[in-house]
Design an enzyme around this catalytic site. Structure first.
Site, short mmCIF file in Angstrom:
data_model
loop_
_atom_site.label_atom_id
_atom_site.label_comp_id
_atom_site.label_asym_id
_atom_site.label_seq_id
_atom_site.Cartn_x
_atom_site.Cartn_y
_atom_site.Cartn_z
CB SER A 3 -0.93 0.03 1.22
OG SER A 3 -1.26 1.17 1.25
CE1 TYR A 42 -4.26 -2.00 5.00
CE2 TYR A 42 -3.29 0.23 4.53
CZ TYR A 42 -3.80 -0.80 4.16
OH TYR A 42 -4.11 -0.96 2.69
N1 LIG Z 1 -8.71 0.33 -1.57
C1 LIG Z 1 -7.46 0.90 -1.02
O1 LIG Z 1 -7.76 2.06 -1.30
C2 LIG Z 1 -6.23 0.18 -0.90
C3 LIG Z 1 -5.13 0.92 -0.90
C4 LIG Z 1 -4.06 0.48 -0.82
C5 LIG Z 1 -3.95 -0.97 -0.53
N2 LIG Z 1 -5.08 -1.76 -0.55
C6 LIG Z 1 -4.97 -3.11 -0.25
O2 LIG Z 1 -5.67 -3.64 -1.41
C7 LIG Z 1 -5.77 -5.00 -0.87
C8 LIG Z 1 -7.37 -5.42 -1.02
O3 LIG Z 1 -8.30 -4.47 -0.46
P1 LIG Z 1 -9.51 -4.07 -1.20
O4 LIG Z 1 -9.30 -2.28 -1.09
O5 LIG Z 1 -10.03 -4.56 -2.14
O6 LIG Z 1 -10.50 -3.92 0.09
P2 LIG Z 1 -11.87 -4.86 0.52
O7 LIG Z 1 -12.39 -4.81 1.85
O8 LIG Z 1 -12.86 -4.33 -0.61
O9 LIG Z 1 -11.43 -6.52 0.09
C9 LIG Z 1 -10.76 -7.04 1.06
C10 LIG Z 1 -10.91 -8.53 0.87
O10 LIG Z 1 -10.16 -9.32 1.92
C11 LIG Z 1 -11.04 -10.25 2.68
N3 LIG Z 1 -10.39 -10.80 3.77
C12 LIG Z 1 -10.30 -10.04 4.97
N4 LIG Z 1 -9.87 -10.66 5.84
C13 LIG Z 1 -9.48 -11.85 5.28
C14 LIG Z 1 -8.78 -13.06 5.99
N5 LIG Z 1 -8.25 -13.32 7.17
N6 LIG Z 1 -8.62 -14.23 5.03
C15 LIG Z 1 -8.87 -14.01 3.67
N7 LIG Z 1 -9.59 -12.87 3.28
C16 LIG Z 1 -9.67 -11.84 4.04
C17 LIG Z 1 -12.48 -9.60 2.81
O11 LIG Z 1 -13.09 -10.40 2.93
C18 LIG Z 1 -12.34 -8.88 1.45
O12 LIG Z 1 -13.02 -9.65 0.47
C19 LIG Z 1 -5.67 -5.29 0.61
O13 LIG Z 1 -4.46 -5.91 0.92
C20 LIG Z 1 -5.43 -3.69 1.10
O14 LIG Z 1 -4.58 -3.30 2.02
C21 LIG Z 1 -6.19 -1.31 -0.63
#
Ligand SMILES: NC(=O)c1ccc[n+]([C@@H]2O[C@H](COP(=O)([O-])OP(=O)(O)OC[C@H]3O[C@@H](n4cnc5c(N)ncnc54)[C@H](O)[C@@H]3O)[C@@H](O)[C@H]2O)c1
Length: 279
Positions: A142, A156
């Protein structure tokens, strides 16, 4: 990996957001897709969407923080398909608050999913890639690895920095020893997903940080920010496919912001959240 046709991808956190978008994009490339998530209802929905596109889809309920779950994910994948070509260690949760108030169990939860989930994914699938002589790993970090955001998410940021570090190390090792195995690190900036409600995934036995008005305001700000300014997850998935095909390491969704973050130590989102706190 020049072509993805008839290859097999494993995606963790596939039930929502970036994971779902990658699963759908891989399916559109002609890949078999293995979907892993703790959210069983979301898994079912995404499996239906992937299958509707004509791809072969398998769902495996998985808590990435548990190594035995990732071993089961590997075994189920190999039973269903002849091998595995691409693993995206993407599942993530975010929880924070004022640093001094973050309970130890919250640290353990976030590091368990965001860091240990990636370590387990690499450790369990890498031996298969070494045996096959090919494969590609994409680890999701991230922009939080590069910047600080007040009251937001120290666990995080710690996990995402570690993911960046271990991915750089793994990439360097593979380049030196097994160059046919690719490693990429996905560094998203703001993306329009369900991340602002990742408290929904908090297990019942993990203590929540004490209620804090300021924390709630920052969380609400982040939710609105992603909704308004966030990139569409399908664009992120396009970038990941490009990086896998071109064997590129860094996948930065907001390159300019990430580069200025490295010099100023502040992303646009963190500057705006500082302004919110000061107002
Ligand atoms: N959305 C953003 O702006 C952003 C920015 C930087 C990094 N990220 C990273 O992107 C990745 C995806 O996140 P997203 O933004 O799509 O969020 P999201 O919440 O839409 O999706 C995350 C998914 O991870 C699943 N999850 C949570 N705990 C879990 C576990 N213990 N085992 C298996 N699955 C689990 C959730 O059920 C969900 O389906 C993450 O690693 C997040 O940190 C997102």
């Amino acid at each position: 990996m020049k072509s993805l046709v008839r290859k097999t991808a494993v995606v963790t956190g596939a039930g929502s957001g970036i994971g779902r978008a990658m699963a759908l994009r891989f399916a559109s490339e002609g890949m078999n897709v293995v979907l892993a998530d703790v959210d069983l209802a979301a898994l079912k929905t995404v499996q239906g969407e992937v299958a509707a596109s004509g791809a072969r889809a398998l769902s495996v309920p998985t808590d990435v923080s548990q190594r035995t779950d990732i071993e089961n994910l590997r075994d189920r994948t190999l039973e269903a398909f002849s091998g595995v070509d691409l693993v995206c260690n993407n599942a993530g949760v975010d929880s924070g608050g004022p640093f001094a108030d973050i309970p130890e169990s919250t640290w353990e939860w976030v590091l368990g999913v965001d860091l240990w989930g990636v370590i387990h994914g690499c450790q369990v699938f890498l031996p298969i890639f070494l045996e096959q002589g090919h494969g590609h790993i994409v680890n999701t970090s991230s922009v939080a690895a590069l910047t600080g955001m007040p009251l937001s998410a120290a666990p995080y940021a710690a996990a995402k920095s570690a993911v960046l570090g271990l991915s750089m190390n793994l990439r360097a090792e593979m380049e030196a020893t097994n160059p046919q195995i690719g490693v990429s690190v996905l560094i998203p900036g703001p993306v329009r997903t369900n991340m602002p409600t990742s408290e929904r995934n908090r297990p019942a036995d993990v203590d929540a940080p004490a209620p804090s008005t300021m924390r709630e305001e920052v969380q609400s700000f982040v939710g609105q920010y992603l909704e308004k300014e966030g990139m569409d997850p399908s664009e992120v998935a396009d970038m990941v496919v490009g990086a896998v095909k071109g064997n590129r390491f860094y996948v930065m969704t907001h390159l300019q912001d990430a580069l200025s973050t490295m010099t100023d130590n502040k992303s646009r989102m963190s500057q705006d959240s500082v302004a919110l706190i000061e107002s």
